[in-house]
Scaffold this active site. Structure first.
Site, PDB file in Angstrom:
ATOM      1  N   HIS A  60      36.278  46.286  42.030  1.00 45.98           N
ATOM      2  CA  HIS A  60      36.902  46.385  40.475  1.00 45.98           C
ATOM      3  C   HIS A  60      38.323  45.698  40.620  1.00 45.98           C
ATOM      4  O   HIS A  60      39.311  46.228  40.887  1.00 45.98           O
ATOM      5  CB  HIS A  60      37.215  47.862  39.969  1.00 45.98           C
ATOM      6  N   TYR A 120      44.206  48.028  36.544  1.00 45.03           N
ATOM      7  CA  TYR A 120      43.898  48.688  37.748  1.00 45.03           C
ATOM      8  C   TYR A 120      44.420  47.963  38.836  1.00 45.03           C
ATOM      9  O   TYR A 120      45.203  46.808  38.549  1.00 45.03           O
ATOM     10  CB  TYR A 120      42.500  49.001  38.147  1.00 45.03           C
ATOM     11  N   HIS A 171      41.113  45.373  34.144  1.00 47.18           N
ATOM     12  CA  HIS A 171      41.728  46.278  33.077  1.00 47.18           C
ATOM     13  C   HIS A 171      42.854  46.948  33.273  1.00 47.18           C
ATOM     14  O   HIS A 171      43.035  47.847  33.003  1.00 47.18           O
ATOM     15  CB  HIS A 171      40.338  47.327  33.165  1.00 47.18           C
TER      16      HIS A 171
END
Length: 384
Positions: free
Chosen positions: A190, A195, A193
């Site tokens: 990931h 993060y 977004h």
């Protein structure tokens, strides 16, 4: 023009694995794993989608083996699963085994929340949150978040040190190795977004002047180092998927690349580090990525990286994510738009999120031409 959906049900070879269809379950945070341990309810949840023709499942974000990886976010998430420790790994092995028994494939999404973790929360509440430059970034979008959360997030912290950066990279590698050991078919990282990895990519949150920051290419070094460490941990045959985005949870207008040429400069180091397939996260899959072209972010990603790409964002839904969480969303059949772009070669995989939460059999219904199920906020509050 009506397009045949059958191309989405053709197999795809990805290194050592073969996906039976091009429909992917998109990663979605669920928070049904007390103490970070996924139980039989989580295994059943993923198995139902595998039984109904989904070619690949990408799990909800799972905390890597690092103290500041997880904590409550703006929505107060708790009970997020982790990828370390005997109990959690045993739980994940049961998930993997059940998905495989249903004929499916499954990747875990390795997650470090970074700046979006509320300090003082999570499995290790005393751990300081990790930020490349100790800052949040622009205030755009903060009005929609709880005031107490905003106040804590805007408090500056110390930038990550070299040793702290090395610790996080090693934690990604440990959790990737653990995932391979319990039988996962690949690894999803990931990097989107807002993060941790994304805060290194984004100029607004990465204002370092050392090797981990500076110009566009230097800001990719942390993400590339994570991918390289994951590759070394899992070996050459295990596929690595990398999710990235332009938008952030707290700034929908953010951009890490303003042109296709800049996008190539961002993605090329990630390819060189070992990414096999990109997950180009957008809020609307059909939205043009750059001025002067109607090509989507997935399309540009595939073009400039030379790697397979997955499109995502609003498949089967009439509202965007945040609106549907609040009031729900009526179903729409926008597959003709997706199939048109698929046949033009813009993407190789189609990720489906809320539609699959509303109905585990969405893929089968899409293939049979049956009506889709409306999405309700209640679908987020239950695990089925």
């Amino acid at each position: 023009m009506t397009y045949s959906i059958e191309p989405l049900f053709q197999p795809m070879q990805l290194l050592s694995i073969t996906l039976r269809s091009r429909i992917v379950m998109s990663p979605m945070t669920r928070c049904f794993s007390p103490g970070g341990v996924p139980g039989q309810n989580v295994a059943d949840y993923y198995r139902r989608r595998a039984e109904a023709g989904v070619g690949l499942i990408v799990t909800e974000g799972t905390g890597i083996d690092h103290p500041s990886a997880l904590g409550s976010g703006a929505a107060g998430e708790d009970d997020i699963p982790v990828l370390y420790g005997d109990a959690a790994l045993a739980g994940w092995k049961k998930v993997v085994d059940d998905v495989h028994a249903a004929g499916g494939l499954i990747f875990p999404q390795l997650w470090h929340m970074g700046v979006l973790r509320t300090p003082g929360t999570g499995p290790f509440p005393n751990a300081p949150s990790s930020r490349p430059s100790g800052i949040w970034g622009p205030r755009d979008g903060l009005h929609s978040m709880p005031p107490a959360y905003v106040e804590r997030m805007l408090s500056p912290t110390e930038p990550m040190t070299e040793s702290e950066i090395a610790d996080v990279i090693a934690a990604y590698a440990r959790s990737a190795a653990a995932a391979k050991a319990v039988g996962f078919d690949g690894i999803a990282v990931h990097g989107a977004h807002g993060y941790l990895i994304d805060t290194f990519l984004w100029e607004a949150t990465n204002q370092r002047t050392d090797t981990w920051g500076g110009d566009l290419v230097r800001r990719t070094r942390f993400g590339a180092a994570v991918v390289k460490a994951v590759r070394e941990a899992v070996g050459p045959a295990v596929p690595i998927m990398f999710r990235y985005s332009q938008w952030k949870l707290h700034d929908y207008n953010a951009r890490i690349a303003r042109t296709p040429q800049e996008l190539e400069r961002v993605l090329r180091p990630l390819v060189d580090a070992g990414v096999d397939v990109f997950d180009a996260s957008t809020r609307v899959f059909s939205a043009p990525a750059f001025e002067g072209s109607d090509m989507t972010l997935a399309g540009w990603t595939k073009k400039v990286s030379g790697k397979p790409c997955m499109a995502v964002g609003g498949v089967g839904m009439s509202r965007d994510l945040m609106s549907s969480i609040a009031v729900g969303s009526m179903p729409v059949n926008n597959l003709d738009q997706a199939l048109a772009r698929f046949e033009r070669g813009e993407f190789d995989l189609l990720a489906v999120g809320r539609s699959l939460l509303a109905d585990p059999e969405w893929a089968l219904k899409a293939r049979r031409g049956e009506p889709f199920t409306a999405f309700s906020p209640e679908h987020f509050r239950q695990l089925y």
